[in-house]
Design a protein around this motif. Structure first.
Motif, mmCIF file in Angstrom:
data_model
loop_
_atom_site.group_PDB
_atom_site.id
_atom_site.type_symbol
_atom_site.label_atom_id
_atom_site.label_comp_id
_atom_site.label_asym_id
_atom_site.label_seq_id
_atom_site.Cartn_x
_atom_site.Cartn_y
_atom_site.Cartn_z
ATOM 1 N N ASP A 263 49.856 46.118 49.538
ATOM 2 C CA ASP A 263 48.604 46.142 48.773
ATOM 3 C C ASP A 263 47.514 45.334 49.470
ATOM 4 O OD1 ASP A 263 49.538 47.300 45.921
ATOM 5 O OD2 ASP A 263 51.079 46.001 46.756
ATOM 6 N N LYS A 264 47.907 44.173 49.986
ATOM 7 C CA LYS A 264 46.988 43.329 50.742
ATOM 8 C C LYS A 264 47.795 42.234 51.400
ATOM 9 C CE LYS A 264 42.463 41.134 50.556
ATOM 10 N NZ LYS A 264 41.275 40.874 49.713
ATOM 11 N N GLY A 280 51.804 47.620 36.727
ATOM 12 C CA GLY A 280 50.541 46.998 36.380
ATOM 13 C C GLY A 280 49.839 46.349 37.556
ATOM 14 N N PRO A 281 48.649 45.813 37.319
ATOM 15 C CA PRO A 281 47.869 45.181 38.389
ATOM 16 C C PRO A 281 48.490 43.863 38.850
ATOM 17 C CG PRO A 281 46.781 44.891 36.273
ATOM 18 C CD PRO A 281 47.917 45.822 36.028
ATOM 19 N N ILE A 282 48.260 43.544 40.103
ATOM 20 C CA ILE A 282 48.709 42.271 40.671
ATOM 21 C C ILE A 282 47.611 41.237 40.461
ATOM 22 C CG2 ILE A 282 49.337 41.068 42.805
ATOM 23 C CD1 ILE A 282 50.524 43.701 43.811
ATOM 24 N N LEU A 283 48.012 40.080 39.973
ATOM 25 C CA LEU A 283 47.080 38.992 39.684
ATOM 26 C C LEU A 283 47.277 37.865 40.691
ATOM 27 C CD1 LEU A 283 45.063 37.986 37.340
ATOM 28 C CD2 LEU A 283 47.025 36.636 36.577
ATOM 29 N N VAL A 284 46.175 37.337 41.222
ATOM 30 C CA VAL A 284 46.263 36.208 42.157
ATOM 31 C C VAL A 284 45.281 35.117 41.752
ATOM 32 C CG1 VAL A 284 47.048 37.555 44.154
ATOM 33 C CG2 VAL A 284 44.591 37.256 43.753
ATOM 34 N N LEU A 285 45.674 33.882 42.047
ATOM 35 C CA LEU A 285 44.759 32.752 41.922
ATOM 36 C C LEU A 285 44.533 32.246 43.337
ATOM 37 C CD1 LEU A 285 44.075 29.555 41.687
ATOM 38 C CD2 LEU A 285 43.162 31.028 39.897
ATOM 39 N N LEU A 299 44.310 41.701 42.524
ATOM 40 C CA LEU A 299 44.380 41.734 43.990
ATOM 41 C C LEU A 299 43.334 42.664 44.588
ATOM 42 C CD1 LEU A 299 46.005 40.524 46.349
ATOM 43 C CD2 LEU A 299 47.532 42.498 46.208
ATOM 44 N N ASP A 300 43.031 43.761 43.883
ATOM 45 C CA ASP A 300 42.014 44.694 44.386
ATOM 46 C C ASP A 300 40.598 44.269 43.996
ATOM 47 O OD1 ASP A 300 41.898 45.222 41.678
ATOM 48 O OD2 ASP A 300 42.603 47.292 41.823
ATOM 49 N N GLN A 301 40.487 43.108 43.316
ATOM 50 C CA GLN A 301 39.206 42.517 42.903
ATOM 51 C C GLN A 301 38.433 43.384 41.908
ATOM 52 O OE1 GLN A 301 37.388 41.710 46.797
ATOM 53 N NE2 GLN A 301 38.083 39.591 46.645
#
Length: 321
Positions: A263-264, A280-285, A299-301
């Motif tokens: 994904d990235k 579901g969507p990937i969440l990042v901090l 992750l895709d902003q």
């Protein structure tokens, strides 16, 4: 007789009124609980250091609004965390739901670890680990393993008796996850991911079985200690997310290999990463100010959350295993 009849009518009226009132309150409470439960399906759990709180946030509400907060716990307001123990929880850096979401494990750079009751929002037990605890997880028998980054160690804590039962060396320890399918513990250090067996009746219950080196990157070459940061189970897969100083990886438990996250891959300063369910969507901090940020992002902003004046260290989708 007239007085008795009037009293009886009043009594019957009050009884009916009380029953109706109780039913109305029950329906209101049930509706509120149902609404809270529905929000948990896409809630985000954050470690907010500015106010020293663990907060469960509604992902569908503007975080500048009070109603965005579903639940919170603060050691500063918990009467069970007394005196100097409050200082142990300076800069909360991990919050992980365990025991089917009935409890949370919290760690902080100030040296403390706590087991928190979700419904009561109160600490059940707390301990001073030291060495800047950065993550923790619960073992099947209720004992807890805490990873301390500056302490270069894993600590086996039994909250039932309040004792540290064992310590193992792991340089720059940052992440720890129990693998129920294998009855094994994975722990992430600066340069390696280790797999440990757990035999609770042994004098030293935890034993290292395997050491897997992390991929070498340009950033990791510059630092002899630092590298690995977050370790999180990928729902529906026999794999984990791993973040290091500048990349995101997928670790395959079966082959014990790292692959660039499709994904990235290139993304520096990711303090936490998680996915909402299987698809579901990937969440990042991602840290934007020193080691923290005002909010996480997908992750895709495509979605960004902001909590005004916050210092958020980690943010993950709420998924109580």
């Amino acid at each position: 007789m007239l007085i008795s009849s009037v009293a009886l009518n009043i009594s019957n009226f009050m009884t009916r009124y009380t029953i109706l009132f109780c039913l109305a309150m029950f329906q209101f409470t049930f509706a509120w609980a149902e609404d809270a439960d529905s929000r948990l399906g896409s809630a985000i759990l954050i470690c907010e250091q500015a106010s020293s709180r663990v907060m469960l946030m509604d992902s569908n509400v503007d975080w500048s609004e009070d109603k965005a907060v579903i639940w919170s716990w603060s050691p500063l307001k918990d009467a069970g965390v007394m005196g100097e123990r409050k200082s142990w929880f300076r800069n909360i850096d991990e919050a992980k739901p365990v025991h089917n979401g009935n409890q949370l494990i919290v760690t902080a750079s100030g040296g403390g670890a706590a087991l928190v009751d979700y419904k009561k929002a109160k600490a059940i037990a707390s301990v001073y680990i030291g060495g800047s605890p950065h993550s923790a997880d619960r073992l099947p028998d209720g004992r807890i393993v805490v990873a301390s980054s500056n302490g270069d160690a894993l600590s086996l804590w039994d909250p039932a008796v309040g004792e540290i039962l064992q310590k193992l060396e792991l340089p720059d320890a940052h992440g720890v996850e129990w693998d129920a399918s294998r009855n094994r513990l994975w722990a992430l250090g600066g340069k390696q991911l280790i797999c440990l067996s757990y035999q609770p009746k042994n004098k030293k219950p935890l034993r290292v079985e395997a050491v897997i080196k992390l991929p070498v990157t340009d950033a990791s070459k510059k630092y002899p200690r630092h590298g690995g940061h977050d370790l999180t189970r990928i729902p529906g897969e026999d794999a984990y997310f791993v973040s290091d100083m500048d990349h995101l990886w997928r670790f395959d438990c079966k082959t014990r290999t790292f692959k660039a996250l499709k994904d990235k891959h290139g993304m520096p300063k990711v303090k936490s990463i998680s996915r909402l369910g299987v698809k579901g969507p990937i969440l990042v901090l991602q840290a934007t100010e020193q080691w923290y940020s005002t909010g996480p992002q997908t992750l895709d902003q495509s979605k960004v959350w902001k909590l005004p004046k916050a210092r958020i260290y980690k943010a993950r989708w709420w998924f109580p295993w």
